[in-house]
Each structure stands twice: as structure tokens, then as C-alpha cells.
Design an enzyme around this catalytic site. Structure first.
Site, PDB file in Angstrom:
ATOM      1  N   ASP A  80       2.368 -47.676  -9.189  1.00 36.29           N
ATOM      2  CA  ASP A  80       2.226 -46.609 -10.177  1.00 36.29           C
ATOM      3  C   ASP A  80       3.565 -46.297 -10.839  1.00 36.29           C
ATOM      4  OD1 ASP A  80       2.870 -45.594  -7.534  1.00 36.29           O
ATOM      5  OD2 ASP A  80       2.642 -43.566  -8.325  1.00 36.29           O
ATOM      6  N   GLU A 104       2.624 -43.417  -5.167  1.00 38.27           N
ATOM      7  CA  GLU A 104       3.914 -43.111  -4.558  1.00 38.27           C
ATOM      8  C   GLU A 104       4.636 -42.014  -5.309  1.00 38.27           C
ATOM      9  OE1 GLU A 104       8.249 -43.252  -3.846  1.00 38.27           O
ATOM     10  OE2 GLU A 104       7.171 -43.541  -5.730  1.00 38.27           O
TER      11      GLU A 104
END
Length: 425
Positions: free
Chosen positions: A108, A173
Site C-alpha cells: 500500500d 502497513e
């Protein structure tokens, strides 16, 4: 070190790292706008699963049970809304009783922000010489590419591993660590882990933590022409803001040696302030949200309690807040600190591999002032460090960039680390 001093498998792996292929792969991954919590985050997981499958790895791609993870007492928190999350683990089919080395990276990226601040489309990679620009270039699609290139290089040698290499590509994350948490809860473990966060040619063996706080400060509404009849929540907040600045100074006295290079290793920052709903009204509420740095080896609960005491003291010293105290809550991600155990052989394995791959000195060791997935793996007893391409100071900015040569260096280092740690038959 010359090539004749490498084993045949090591020399072949070093030669197999292809910088042109690295640049192409990075551009292809940047083109997937995998912002945390968006459908593209799932799209890139499926794309990477296909790439790992073509590398001959055993692939586990699964839809995470979000309600179950959210209800878990250990859930690390989240900020981005989401409807789905996909886990992805791929393992080498070789191996026997040897160790398991985890190569981990998050897929991400943060939103690009103001598009006019970029030289072009942030999700169309722009190349200038050896440098690739784009959202996620260094944080951390370069790290994902380094893992893929290292695995391709090991595969090209034909070596059979005595242990295993396992790839953990994770979502979420940036807002707490949902992907890593769900992967570990699925039962995946290992003997050591390398996370390719951007470390700019250094070895990061410890991470500070970070907690998101929210402070609601009450006021009393009135017409702006009679503001003396009200109490501005903006004015009421000011002594709290000054107290937070003093707390930051106090918490940064005498940092751990791994953090000593940073002017503010454990930053306390107010990121958003919202107050009022009408220009000619005295605002009756101010909400400030920010980030509290957690010191190495500090219990996050102790860090929370310290900020709450700070706010309570500021309220007790103010005539209005004494009877109308501010309220502190803790939304969003919760990053504890974490570190590699002292003397663990992973440190020497990676630094020696880097020196051998580059023909230069070993990278220096330091800590990092931000939270990462390192702390989740360390909490599960998996020795973990960070070593990856790029400079974190360029991450989350419209100047985000990475050197292809640096990705290749990391890939060669990881290939040597895999061969030497997992071992060959």
C-alpha cells in the site's frame, strides 16, 4: 571481493540481477494506484501473486476475515476505511530442516495529495537517468521489486535450498499494520525477517513507535460581536499546545544510541486542528489530532498515560479547563517500538552480504524514528531488521524517487542472504 571468491551459486545469482527488468517491474507496480484501503490495494496483491507463482513458489492468496481481526485484542489499529484485505504469502518449495527466511514488504501507498505538486501523473513512473519517480517509488514498491529480483536471481542459479524463503507481501502497513497482523495470525512464522523499507544504504535494527491521539477541547458558544460572553475553544487549546511542546522536549532527552543522530527521535506533532462551524460565532469545540512518538522499549500504555497526564496538568492550571477539561482519546494506528535482539546473526548476514555484493564497506547500523511492521514480527519472536532501497525522507512527498542501481544492490544483497541463510543442498 572478486567473483572468484564467491561460490558458484552466489556468483550466478549476482550476475542474474537485471537492472532493465527491475526498472520495468517498478514502473508496472507504480501504475497500480494501491492507496491504503482502496480496491487497487487488492489488485496489486493479485498481480504480485501471479508473479510469485511464475517464480515457482507455493502461493497462498486469501481474503482476510476483517471482523475477526478487528475484534482481536491485539489488533494494531487502522485509519483508512476498507471493505476487504488480501493476504499474500509465497514459499519456496525446496527445503528440509533448514531455517526459514522471510522477505517482507507492504504493497500500500499513501495518497498522492495535490496533483499539481507533481511533475506528472504520480501513478505514471517518470524516469530520468537512473532515477524513477512516482508515488510508491521508494515507499515501498522498490522494496517489493528488490524481493522479486532477488528471488528471480536465486531461481536462475538452480540452487536447491536446505531451508526456505518465504515472501510476505502485506496490505495496510501505512495505517497500522493490518496485513502483517493478519499474516502472522494465519500462522506464518520464520527464523528471521528482512523488511525492505527504504533505509538509504544503512541497516535499521530498531524502530520507534507511534500513537495517534485526539484531544477534544470545549469552549462556550456566543455571537462573535459579544465574544466576551463565550469562551473560544481555540484560546482554550493554546495552553495544551504549549504543554505538548514541553512534553516533546522532555521525552527526547537522552535517546537510545541508535536514535542519537535524529534531532527529534520521538516526535510529538499535532497534524490537524478543527474548530468552529461559523465565522461569526465563538467556537465551542476544538479537536486536535496528532502523533506521539514511542521510545525504544517503551510500553505504549506508558506513553499514552504520559500524554494524558500532560493534558490533565495543563487543564488543572487553566481557569476554564479546570472545570471543563479536555478529553484525550486514541484512534487510528498503534505502533509499538521494536528492535532486533542484540548479537543476532541476521545483522552480520545482511551487512556481510551487502559488503560482498558491492565490494565496499558494511552498512552502518541505526534506528528509525517511525513505526513499521518490524514491531509486529519482533513481538512474535521473529528477529527482524530493515534494509531496502530509497531514502525515507523522500517518501510521502511529490519528490518520491529511487535509484534503479540501489534496487539492484539490495536485490544482490538479498540473494546472497537467502543463499547463505537458508543454505544450499
Amino acid at each position: 571481493m572478486t567473483a572468484t571468491e564467491f561460490s558458484a551459486e552466489e556468483a550466478a545469482a549476482l550476475a542474474a540481477v537485471d537492472e532493465a527488468a527491475i526498472a520495468r517491474t517498478l514502473s508496472e507496480l507504480i501504475a497500480i494506484p494501491s492507496v491504503t484501503g482502496t480496491p487497487a490495494e487488492s489488485e496489486i496483491q493479485h498481480e504480485l501473486a501471479g508473479r510469485l507463482d511464475r517464480l515457482g513458489l507455493d502461493v497462498d492468496l486469501w481474503s482476510m476475515n476483517l471482523p475477526e481481526l478487528w475484534d482481536d485484542p491485539g489488533f494494531p489499529g487502522a485509519e483508512a476505511p476498507r471493505d476487504e484485505a488480501w493476504g499474500l504469502v509465497a514459499s519456496s518449495p525446496d527445503g528440509g530442516d533448514g531455517p526459514v527466511l522471510i522477505l517482507q514488504g507492504h504493497v500500500d501507498v499513501v495518497p498522492p495529495g495535490d496533483p499539481t505538486s507533481w511533475a506528472g501523473d504520480p501513478f505514471v513512473a517518470r524516469t530520468a537517468g537512473d532515477t524513477v519517480y512516482g508515488r510508491g517509488a521508494c515507499d515501498m514498491k522498490a522494496g517489493l521489486v528488490a524481493h522479486l529480483a532477488a528471488l528471480e536471481a536465486v531461481r536462475a542459479t538452480g540452487a536447491r535450498l536446505r531451508g526456505r524463503v518465504a515472501v510476505h507481501f502485506v496490505v495496510g502497513e501505512e495505517d497500522g499494520g493490518l496485513g502483517a497482523f493478519g499474516t502472522l495470525r494465519r500462522g506464518y512464522t520464520g527464523d528471521a525477517c528482512v523488511i525492505t523499507e527504504p533505509t538509504n544504504g544503512t541497516l535499521v535494527t530498531a524502530n520507534a513507535g507511534a500513537l495517534t491521539f485526539r484531544i477534544a477541547v470545549p469552549g462556550r458558544a456566543a455571537h462573535a460581536s459579544s465574544r466576551d460572553e463565550g469562551v473560544s475553544a481555540v484560546d482554550a487549546y493554546l495552553p495544551i499546545h504549549r504543554a505538548l511542546a514541553a512534553l516533546e522536549t522532555e521525552r527526547n532527552a537522552g535517546p537510545d544510541p541508535l536514535m542519537a543522530e535524529y534531532p527529534i527521535p520521538y516526535a510529538l506533532s499535532v497534524g490537524t486542528v478543527h474548530s468552529g462551524d461559523w465565522a461569526s460565532s465563538v467556537p465551542d469545540l476544538l479537536v486536535a489530532e496528532g502523533r506521539l512518538g514511542v521510545r525504544l522499549d517503551e510500553d505504549p500504555a506508558a506513553a499514552r498515560a504520559g500524554l494524558e497526564r500532560c493534558v490533565a496538568r495543563a487543564c488543572a492550571a487553566d481557569p476554564w479547563l479546570r472545570t471543563h477539561p479536555a478529553v484525550v482519546t486514541w484512534p487510528g494506528g498503534r505502533f509499538a517500538s521494536g528492535r532486533l535482539p542484540a548479537g543476532h546473526p541476521l545483522r552480520d548476514a545482511v551487512t556481510a552480504a551487502h559488503a560482498d555484493a558491492t565490494g565496499g564497506p558494511r552498512p552502518r547500523e541505526r534506528g528509525a524514528p517511525y513505526g513499521s511492521d518490524l514491531r509486529l514480527y519482533a513481538a512474535e519472536g521473529i528477529p527482524t531488521l530493515q534494509y531496502g532501497p530509497g531514502d525515507v525522507r523522500l517518501a510521502h512527498s511529490p519528490r518520491e524517487q529511487v535509484s534503479v542501481r540501489e534496487i539492484a544492490t539490495v536485490a544482490r544483497t538479498l540473494a546472497l542472504t537467502v543463499l547463505r541463510t537458508a543454505g544450499t543442498k
